[in-house]
Design a protein around this motif. Sequence first.
Motif, PDB file in Angstrom:
ATOM      1  N   CYS A  62     -25.519  25.184  -9.932  1.00 38.77           N
ATOM      2  CA  CYS A  62     -25.957  23.835  -9.599  1.00 38.77           C
ATOM      3  C   CYS A  62     -25.103  23.248  -8.485  1.00 38.77           C
ATOM      4  CB  CYS A  62     -25.896  22.913 -10.817  1.00 38.77           C
ATOM      5  SG  CYS A  62     -24.222  22.722 -11.499  1.00 38.77           S
ATOM      6  N   ASN A  63     -25.652  22.229  -7.835  1.00 36.59           N
ATOM      7  CA  ASN A  63     -24.894  21.423  -6.886  1.00 36.59           C
ATOM      8  C   ASN A  63     -24.317  20.222  -7.598  1.00 36.59           C
ATOM      9  OD1 ASN A  63     -25.224  22.886  -4.420  1.00 36.59           O
ATOM     10  ND2 ASN A  63     -27.351  22.179  -4.312  1.00 36.59           N
ATOM     11  N   GLN A  64     -23.179  19.786  -7.126  1.00 36.97           N
ATOM     12  CA  GLN A  64     -22.494  18.642  -7.706  1.00 36.97           C
ATOM     13  C   GLN A  64     -22.080  17.680  -6.593  1.00 36.97           C
ATOM     14  OE1 GLN A  64     -22.791  18.528 -11.175  1.00 36.97           O
ATOM     15  NE2 GLN A  64     -20.598  18.622 -11.568  1.00 36.97           N
ATOM     16  N   THR A  65     -21.863  16.439  -6.978  1.00 39.74           N
ATOM     17  CA  THR A  65     -21.305  15.448  -6.062  1.00 39.74           C
ATOM     18  C   THR A  65     -20.210  14.685  -6.783  1.00 39.74           C
ATOM     19  OG1 THR A  65     -23.399  15.184  -4.892  1.00 39.74           O
ATOM     20  CG2 THR A  65     -21.756  13.465  -4.590  1.00 39.74           C
ATOM     21  N   MET A  66     -19.036  14.680  -6.199  1.00 43.53           N
ATOM     22  CA  MET A  66     -17.942  13.885  -6.757  1.00 43.53           C
ATOM     23  C   MET A  66     -17.923  12.544  -6.040  1.00 43.53           C
ATOM     24  SD  MET A  66     -13.899  14.836  -7.100  1.00 43.53           S
ATOM     25  CE  MET A  66     -14.270  16.251  -8.141  1.00 43.53           C
ATOM     26  N   ARG A  67     -17.967  11.492  -6.815  1.00 41.70           N
ATOM     27  CA  ARG A  67     -17.961  10.139  -6.270  1.00 41.70           C
ATOM     28  C   ARG A  67     -16.619   9.483  -6.576  1.00 41.70           C
ATOM     29  NH1 ARG A  67     -23.005  11.295  -8.212  1.00 41.70           N
ATOM     30  NH2 ARG A  67     -24.733  11.016  -6.732  1.00 41.70           N
ATOM     31  N   PRO A  68     -15.692   9.550  -5.653  1.00 44.17           N
ATOM     32  CA  PRO A  68     -14.360   8.981  -5.913  1.00 44.17           C
ATOM     33  C   PRO A  68     -14.431   7.494  -6.228  1.00 44.17           C
ATOM     34  CG  PRO A  68     -14.344  10.365  -3.954  1.00 44.17           C
ATOM     35  CD  PRO A  68     -15.775  10.182  -4.341  1.00 44.17           C
ATOM     36  N   GLN A  69     -13.561   7.062  -7.142  1.00 43.91           N
ATOM     37  CA  GLN A  69     -13.529   5.656  -7.526  1.00 43.91           C
ATOM     38  C   GLN A  69     -12.929   4.772  -6.439  1.00 43.91           C
ATOM     39  OE1 GLN A  69     -11.349   5.595 -11.223  1.00 43.91           O
ATOM     40  NE2 GLN A  69     -13.114   6.210 -12.439  1.00 43.91           N
ATOM     41  N   SER A  70     -12.240   5.371  -5.499  1.00 43.45           N
ATOM     42  CA  SER A  70     -11.479   4.582  -4.525  1.00 43.45           C
ATOM     43  C   SER A  70     -12.254   4.275  -3.250  1.00 43.45           C
ATOM     44  CB  SER A  70     -10.198   5.330  -4.162  1.00 43.45           C
ATOM     45  OG  SER A  70     -10.499   6.662  -3.780  1.00 43.45           O
ATOM     46  N   GLY A  71     -13.582   4.491  -3.261  1.00 47.00           N
ATOM     47  CA  GLY A  71     -14.365   4.162  -2.083  1.00 47.00           C
ATOM     48  C   GLY A  71     -14.357   5.216  -1.009  1.00 47.00           C
ATOM     49  N   LEU A  72     -13.800   6.376  -1.293  1.00 47.13           N
ATOM     50  CA  LEU A  72     -13.792   7.471  -0.329  1.00 47.13           C
ATOM     51  C   LEU A  72     -15.187   8.092  -0.259  1.00 47.13           C
ATOM     52  CD1 LEU A  72     -10.426   9.167  -1.368  1.00 47.13           C
ATOM     53  CD2 LEU A  72     -10.827   7.809   0.691  1.00 47.13           C
ATOM     54  N   GLU A  74     -18.299  10.618  -0.624  1.00 43.78           N
ATOM     55  CA  GLU A  74     -18.655  11.550  -1.685  1.00 43.78           C
ATOM     56  C   GLU A  74     -18.308  12.974  -1.262  1.00 43.78           C
ATOM     57  OE1 GLU A  74     -22.772  10.927  -2.415  1.00 43.78           O
ATOM     58  OE2 GLU A  74     -22.451   9.127  -3.618  1.00 43.78           O
ATOM     59  N   ILE A  75     -17.962  13.792  -2.253  1.00 39.28           N
ATOM     60  CA  ILE A  75     -17.559  15.170  -1.982  1.00 39.28           C
ATOM     61  C   ILE A  75     -18.561  16.114  -2.631  1.00 39.28           C
ATOM     62  CG2 ILE A  75     -15.729  16.886  -2.235  1.00 39.28           C
ATOM     63  CD1 ILE A  75     -13.783  14.519  -2.620  1.00 39.28           C
ATOM     64  N   PRO A  76     -19.351  16.825  -1.833  1.00 41.03           N
ATOM     65  CA  PRO A  76     -20.289  17.782  -2.415  1.00 41.03           C
ATOM     66  C   PRO A  76     -19.587  19.099  -2.761  1.00 41.03           C
ATOM     67  CG  PRO A  76     -20.507  17.779  -0.040  1.00 41.03           C
ATOM     68  CD  PRO A  76     -19.460  16.743  -0.370  1.00 41.03           C
ATOM     69  N   TYR A  77     -20.018  19.710  -3.824  1.00 36.93           N
ATOM     70  CA  TYR A  77     -19.552  21.046  -4.170  1.00 36.93           C
ATOM     71  C   TYR A  77     -20.587  21.681  -5.084  1.00 36.93           C
ATOM     72  CZ  TYR A  77     -17.909  19.149  -8.697  1.00 36.93           C
ATOM     73  OH  TYR A  77     -17.819  18.559  -9.935  1.00 36.93           O
ATOM     74  N   SER A  78     -20.415  22.937  -5.383  1.00 36.74           N
ATOM     75  CA  SER A  78     -21.352  23.616  -6.268  1.00 36.74           C
ATOM     76  C   SER A  78     -20.588  24.443  -7.287  1.00 36.74           C
ATOM     77  CB  SER A  78     -22.320  24.500  -5.473  1.00 36.74           C
ATOM     78  OG  SER A  78     -21.614  25.491  -4.749  1.00 36.74           O
ATOM     79  N   ILE A  79     -21.298  24.819  -8.338  1.00 34.41           N
ATOM     80  CA  ILE A  79     -20.729  25.677  -9.372  1.00 34.41           C
ATOM     81  C   ILE A  79     -21.467  27.009  -9.327  1.00 34.41           C
ATOM     82  CG2 ILE A  79     -20.164  25.933 -11.818  1.00 34.41           C
ATOM     83  CD1 ILE A  79     -20.593  22.905 -12.109  1.00 34.41           C
ATOM     84  N   LYS A  80     -20.705  28.080  -9.234  1.00 36.25           N
ATOM     85  CA  LYS A  80     -21.278  29.413  -9.233  1.00 36.25           C
ATOM     86  C   LYS A  80     -20.637  30.233 -10.343  1.00 36.25           C
ATOM     87  CE  LYS A  80     -22.338  29.239  -4.301  1.00 36.25           C
ATOM     88  NZ  LYS A  80     -22.140  29.850  -2.956  1.00 36.25           N
ATOM     89  N   GLN A  81     -21.346  31.223 -10.798  1.00 39.54           N
ATOM     90  CA  GLN A  81     -20.859  31.987 -11.956  1.00 39.54           C
ATOM     91  C   GLN A  81     -20.644  33.455 -11.602  1.00 39.54           C
ATOM     92  OE1 GLN A  81     -22.610  31.226 -15.842  1.00 39.54           O
ATOM     93  NE2 GLN A  81     -22.662  33.422 -16.276  1.00 39.54           N
ATOM     94  N   LEU A  82     -19.469  33.939 -12.000  1.00 42.87           N
ATOM     95  CA  LEU A  82     -19.151  35.356 -11.920  1.00 42.87           C
ATOM     96  C   LEU A  82     -18.962  35.862 -13.347  1.00 42.87           C
ATOM     97  CD1 LEU A  82     -16.833  33.894  -9.597  1.00 42.87           C
ATOM     98  CD2 LEU A  82     -17.625  36.041  -8.637  1.00 42.87           C
ATOM     99  N   LYS A  83     -18.855  37.173 -13.495  1.00 42.12           N
ATOM    100  CA  LYS A  83     -18.709  37.748 -14.827  1.00 42.12           C
ATOM    101  C   LYS A  83     -17.410  38.539 -14.930  1.00 42.12           C
ATOM    102  CE  LYS A  83     -22.231  36.747 -17.553  1.00 42.12           C
ATOM    103  NZ  LYS A  83     -22.023  36.192 -18.926  1.00 42.12           N
ATOM    104  N   MET A  84     -16.778  38.431 -16.072  1.00 41.99           N
ATOM    105  CA  MET A  84     -15.552  39.170 -16.370  1.00 41.99           C
ATOM    106  C   MET A  84     -15.699  39.704 -17.794  1.00 41.99           C
ATOM    107  SD  MET A  84     -11.622  37.756 -16.149  1.00 41.99           S
ATOM    108  CE  MET A  84     -11.783  36.639 -17.551  1.00 41.99           C
ATOM    109  N   GLY A  85     -16.225  40.925 -17.916  1.00 44.49           N
ATOM    110  CA  GLY A  85     -16.546  41.411 -19.242  1.00 44.49           C
ATOM    111  C   GLY A  85     -17.614  40.517 -19.835  1.00 44.49           C
TER     112      GLY A  85
END
Length: 489
Positions: A62-72, A74-85
């Motif tokens: 999924c895509n995410q957006t971080m909305r800082p409380q300090s008025g900065l 927005e910071i977009p980022y995403s979550i990706k999944q890898l596998k380890m066992g």
Amino acid sequence: MTDTKLKILFVASEVEGFAKTGGLADVAKALPLALHEHGHDVRVMMPLYRTVKGADTAEFLCNQTMRPQSGLPEIPYSIKQLKMGGVPVYGIDSPHYFDRAGLYGEDDHAYNDNGERFAFFSLAILQSCETLDFIPDIIHCNDWHTSLVPFLLKTRYRDSGRFSHTKTILTCHNAAYQGIFEKSQLKLIPEVNSCMDHQVLENYSYINYLKAGVLYADKINAVSPNYASELLTPLGSHGMSHCFVNRIRDFEGIINGCDYNDWNPEVDPHLPQNYSSHDLSGKAVCKAKLQQEVGLAQSDKAIFGMVCRLTEQKGFNILLPALEDLLLHDIQLIIVGTGDPAITGHLRSLEQHHPDKFKFVNTYSDYLSHLVEAGADFFLMPSLFEPCGLNQLYSLAYGTLPIVRGVGGLKDTVNDYDQDNDNGNGFMFYEPEPVDLINLLRRVLLLYIERPDEIIRLKTQAMQSHFYWSESVFQYERLYAKALERYAL
């Protein structure tokens, strides 16, 4: 220990198999896998650096957006999944913070915004838990990079119903690295600017991430019992003894295990011939291959090996003067590693003066790491401090006798031959002085020359010393249960 199966989120800045600079990565792989084998629902979360193996093929969640409380912005980022066992590994993909050549810096210089980068990561951890609808019973934090997570849970998320039952564990892998940054780097977390706790702040203009974690985590542990004891003293605590003393009821030491899936001479694919404690003949083949690989003459001379980051912590101020004397003897020496340019230069100079005895390989090589562990007779670890140490565990598994200073986890795992001939599996000195080290090295060399049968016995005995994660994981389960107040004597 409780039989309840827990939801555990293990958060770390590096994980073996994906990104690694040190022993933290080994633990961040082995411990979650061991917990998974015990039936817990374990997930791992880490930054998705540019260099992460498998990043290009990771499953997009999924895509995410971080909305800082300090008025900065927005910071977009995403979550990706890898596998380890059977354990999912969630990668926090933020090109602004993590699409870089290094994990923490380049050319031996840390990135100037590391404080902001890992403040973002700590926030993203908690936000991602909500997005993925995975609210853990335990968030297991590691070192300063994730130490703001307990702080955030006790401040910003204090009244959050979703995390009301979540508890935090902080593991200190190396308290010498504390993450001290100007408050200006924490604009994403304005709560820090209102924090006036002297246990967290340094001169009120800087925040100490590790101190924040020690103050706010529900339970804390160091990676060996002896290192935990050292952290309670002014000399061994890197300036943080008062923090650990204040949390003494919530603080303990748990020794790291060894991942024998990766470090087992019986099946190691890096070796020209495998061997076991019942048949050491393959070790001689590995010795010959190591000599050939680095360009030393093949012989039965004692090989002293070392694989590490070239840092002051690893005891080079003790080792370098001692090597000048050691190389006067009829031995071979192999050091593999990267790091401090001053140490690199000194080792290069020594190599030029003793080209037939000493080879310095200025690289990180998984292949050479395994080959040194298998082909050397002795492994050097004269550390100034060593929270747990893993190379001495690998050395024991490979019948390469560790020569260590009696500190931290080295003292917990190596039995000194001079103090207990019958049960010895290595050699130990205590004072951080070159003369103490060279005296020990000469005693070891004399034993090697005059009593080869005793050396074989010691190598066999060392290979029968085991430190399984399956044993350490029980202690972590007890620690989790204490944090959740489910522990009963």
